[in-house]
Design an enzyme around this catalytic site. Sequence first.
Site, mmCIF file in Angstrom:
data_model
loop_
_atom_site.group_PDB
_atom_site.id
_atom_site.type_symbol
_atom_site.label_atom_id
_atom_site.label_comp_id
_atom_site.label_asym_id
_atom_site.label_seq_id
_atom_site.Cartn_x
_atom_site.Cartn_y
_atom_site.Cartn_z
ATOM 1 N N CYS A 142 0.827 -1.211 0.000
ATOM 2 C CA CYS A 142 0.000 0.000 0.000
ATOM 3 C C CYS A 142 0.861 1.262 0.000
ATOM 4 C CB CYS A 142 -0.989 -0.042 1.154
ATOM 5 S SG CYS A 142 -2.355 1.144 0.946
ATOM 6 N N LYS A 163 -11.781 8.420 -1.358
ATOM 7 C CA LYS A 163 -11.060 7.269 -0.830
ATOM 8 C C LYS A 163 -11.456 5.998 -1.565
ATOM 9 C CE LYS A 163 -10.109 4.859 3.545
ATOM 10 N NZ LYS A 163 -10.404 4.820 4.994
ATOM 11 N N SER A 192 -7.774 0.363 0.922
ATOM 12 C CA SER A 192 -8.196 1.450 1.799
ATOM 13 C C SER A 192 -7.144 2.554 1.695
ATOM 14 C CB SER A 192 -8.322 0.951 3.247
ATOM 15 O OG SER A 192 -8.672 2.014 4.114
ATOM 16 N N HIS A 235 -4.337 -4.579 0.457
ATOM 17 C CA HIS A 235 -4.052 -5.169 1.768
ATOM 18 C C HIS A 235 -4.585 -6.594 1.837
ATOM 19 C CE1 HIS A 235 -2.510 -1.655 3.986
ATOM 20 N NE2 HIS A 235 -3.379 -0.939 3.300
ATOM 21 N N GLU A 237 -3.405 -8.809 3.538
ATOM 22 C CA GLU A 237 -3.213 -9.294 4.913
ATOM 23 C C GLU A 237 -4.392 -8.956 5.822
ATOM 24 O OE1 GLU A 237 -1.900 -5.022 5.244
ATOM 25 O OE2 GLU A 237 -1.844 -6.605 3.725
ATOM 26 N N ARG A 249 -14.876 3.330 12.887
ATOM 27 C CA ARG A 249 -13.995 4.303 13.541
ATOM 28 C C ARG A 249 -14.237 5.703 12.989
ATOM 29 N NH1 ARG A 249 -8.280 3.801 11.287
ATOM 30 N NH2 ARG A 249 -9.401 4.939 9.651
#
Length: 304
Positions: A142, A163, A192, A235, A237, A249
Amino acid sequence: MPIKIQSELPACEILARENIFVMTEQRASCQDIRPLKIAIVNLMPTKIATETQLLRLLGNTPLQVEISLVRMENHVSKNTAENHLEKFYIGSEQLFEKTFDGMIITGAPVEQIPFEQVDYWEDLCRIMDYAKKKVFCTLYICWGAQAGLYHLYGVQKHLLEKKLFGVFPHARTTNADPLLRGFDDIFPIPHSRHTGINIEDILAEKSLTILAQSPLSGPSIIKSSDNRSVFIMGHLEYDANTLADEYWRDKNKGLAIDIPQNYFPGDNPVQIPSSTWRSTAHLFYSNWLNYYVYQETPYNFCSW
């Protein structure tokens, strides 16, 4: 074969519960085998979660892997206790004294800041320069991938209109590369991020090859012609709940945030999401370790 980590690292207990073979330093010292030495430069604020995510993937291969966690020398972490960093991490100065088969440089939530204004940019550049000489293959993730492409090849990032957030289908652009061996023709990768790279800039650099891309996320898996650097813009992972945690969040902070695409069942954020990329992630890391790290590294790599 297991990953070799310190027995008191929080990931150790979590991975043991998941039936992933974890070997502590004490047991590993009794075996006559040279494990692959992998350094993880962890730039993520949620360091313990990232440790667990990456160790889960690195531990699910037939190879024995010894992990060194690396921190930035002059950066103060706001989200991870200092005693955790002191106990389980080495600084870059210690890193430079060692040689590694492979290295992973993670993402970081600093993508909207110019590279040179990131407080650890100079330290990170030294690590990337070191990796060119002392690491057989480095995996950049990323923002780490954007940083590597910029520092090593001059490829500049650009700010996205909004985003890029969700799980997106990607198409492989080659059938011959071992990094994608066993992959489906179309496979998912979570993203992200607020910034991206232009495909034209990658195509203009003759020593880079695009292995996978998406109409929405652009070029997403890129490698260098010498197989010493791999860049993944997403990502793999991530856990099943990671994007949900990010969404809630920001939502609870009153920030403008869209629902991550192709993620929540029925696009309903109160529904529990599932991982649709887990098998892709395990295959990607297994291929990286096997074909780009293990098979390229001599047994007595310290003399290299």
